[in-house]
Design a protein around this motif. Structure first.
Motif, PDB file in Angstrom:
ATOM      1  N   GLY A  70     -23.303 -23.828  70.374  1.00 40.89           N
ATOM      2  CA  GLY A  70     -24.329 -24.542  69.586  1.00 40.89           C
ATOM      3  C   GLY A  70     -23.895 -23.800  67.801  1.00 40.89           C
ATOM      4  O   GLY A  70     -23.911 -24.374  66.680  1.00 40.89           O
ATOM      5  N   CYS A  71     -23.975 -22.793  68.147  1.00 44.08           N
ATOM      6  CA  CYS A  71     -24.097 -21.534  66.554  1.00 44.08           C
ATOM      7  C   CYS A  71     -22.272 -22.081  66.138  1.00 44.08           C
ATOM      8  O   CYS A  71     -21.616 -21.055  66.182  1.00 44.08           O
ATOM      9  CB  CYS A  71     -24.790 -20.434  67.033  1.00 44.08           C
ATOM     10  N   LEU A  72     -22.047 -22.000  64.539  1.00 44.04           N
ATOM     11  CA  LEU A  72     -21.442 -22.248  63.997  1.00 44.04           C
ATOM     12  C   LEU A  72     -21.303 -21.106  63.097  1.00 44.04           C
ATOM     13  O   LEU A  72     -20.006 -20.437  62.888  1.00 44.04           O
ATOM     14  CB  LEU A  72     -20.439 -24.170  63.274  1.00 44.04           C
ATOM     15  N   SER A  73     -22.316 -20.712  62.760  1.00 43.93           N
ATOM     16  CA  SER A  73     -22.064 -19.785  62.028  1.00 43.93           C
ATOM     17  C   SER A  73     -23.097 -19.428  61.582  1.00 43.93           C
ATOM     18  O   SER A  73     -24.174 -20.153  61.129  1.00 43.93           O
ATOM     19  CB  SER A  73     -21.621 -20.005  59.915  1.00 43.93           C
ATOM     20  N   PHE A  74     -23.319 -18.382  61.341  1.00 41.48           N
ATOM     21  CA  PHE A  74     -24.662 -17.687  61.511  1.00 41.48           C
ATOM     22  C   PHE A  74     -24.390 -16.845  60.198  1.00 41.48           C
ATOM     23  O   PHE A  74     -24.238 -15.515  60.332  1.00 41.48           O
ATOM     24  CB  PHE A  74     -25.257 -17.508  62.123  1.00 41.48           C
ATOM     25  N   GLU A  75     -24.993 -16.274  59.117  1.00 43.10           N
ATOM     26  CA  GLU A  75     -24.679 -14.820  58.249  1.00 43.10           C
ATOM     27  C   GLU A  75     -26.124 -15.005  57.545  1.00 43.10           C
ATOM     28  O   GLU A  75     -26.761 -15.310  57.237  1.00 43.10           O
ATOM     29  CB  GLU A  75     -23.821 -15.348  57.037  1.00 43.10           C
ATOM     30  N   VAL A  76     -26.436 -13.260  57.159  1.00 40.96           N
ATOM     31  CA  VAL A  76     -26.933 -13.014  56.992  1.00 40.96           C
ATOM     32  C   VAL A  76     -27.187 -11.613  56.014  1.00 40.96           C
ATOM     33  O   VAL A  76     -26.410 -10.198  56.298  1.00 40.96           O
ATOM     34  CB  VAL A  76     -28.709 -12.168  57.650  1.00 40.96           C
ATOM     35  N   THR A  77     -27.056 -11.599  54.510  1.00 43.05           N
ATOM     36  CA  THR A  77     -26.024 -10.545  53.123  1.00 43.05           C
ATOM     37  C   THR A  77     -27.111 -10.254  52.417  1.00 43.05           C
ATOM     38  O   THR A  77     -28.282 -11.539  52.223  1.00 43.05           O
ATOM     39  CB  THR A  77     -25.222 -11.253  52.967  1.00 43.05           C
ATOM     40  N   PRO A  78     -27.266  -9.026  51.760  1.00 40.40           N
ATOM     41  CA  PRO A  78     -27.865  -8.767  51.343  1.00 40.40           C
ATOM     42  C   PRO A  78     -27.506  -8.965  50.141  1.00 40.40           C
ATOM     43  O   PRO A  78     -25.956  -9.414  49.759  1.00 40.40           O
ATOM     44  CB  PRO A  78     -27.484  -6.703  50.921  1.00 40.40           C
ATOM     45  N   ASP A  79     -28.412  -9.452  49.135  1.00 36.61           N
ATOM     46  CA  ASP A  79     -28.473  -9.990  47.835  1.00 36.61           C
ATOM     47  C   ASP A  79     -28.236  -8.708  46.582  1.00 36.61           C
ATOM     48  O   ASP A  79     -28.639  -8.031  46.470  1.00 36.61           O
ATOM     49  CB  ASP A  79     -29.383 -10.466  47.435  1.00 36.61           C
TER      50      ASP A  79
END
Length: 92
Positions: free
Chosen positions: A34-43
């Motif tokens: 069920g995960c369509l997208s998952f992003e964790v990015t430095p600001d």
């Protein structure tokens, strides 16, 4: 669909541990049903801040993700770190 957006502010003294744990957290989440997208990015403009964007097919998948992460190494590594999130139900 359930969409979560926001950020986590990681203190300097925990940045190395969080950065090390992040790839596994991302991989496990992306592998969830069920995960369509998952992003964790430095600001780039805020040291220690990571922008978070999640999209799940429905509330059931999102809730399963939340349950899994509460028991994960990621939860232990990031315990007590401030998060600012907004959750939207795009099916309403």
């Amino acid at each position: 669909m359930i969409k979560l957006t926001g950020y986590i502010d990681v203190p300097a003294d925990r940045l190395a541990a969080v950065s090390e744990a992040l790839p596994k957290h991302i991989a496990l989440t992306r592998a969830e049903a069920g995960c369509l997208s998952f992003e964790v990015t430095p600001d780039a403009s805020h040291t220690g801040r990571f922008q978070v964007s999640e999209l799940f097919v429905d509330r059931t998948a999102f809730d399963a993700h939340q349950s899994r992460t509460k028991m994960s190494d990621w939860a232990k590594t990031t315990d007590g770190i401030p998060r600012t999130y907004q959750i939207e139900d795009l099916t309403e």
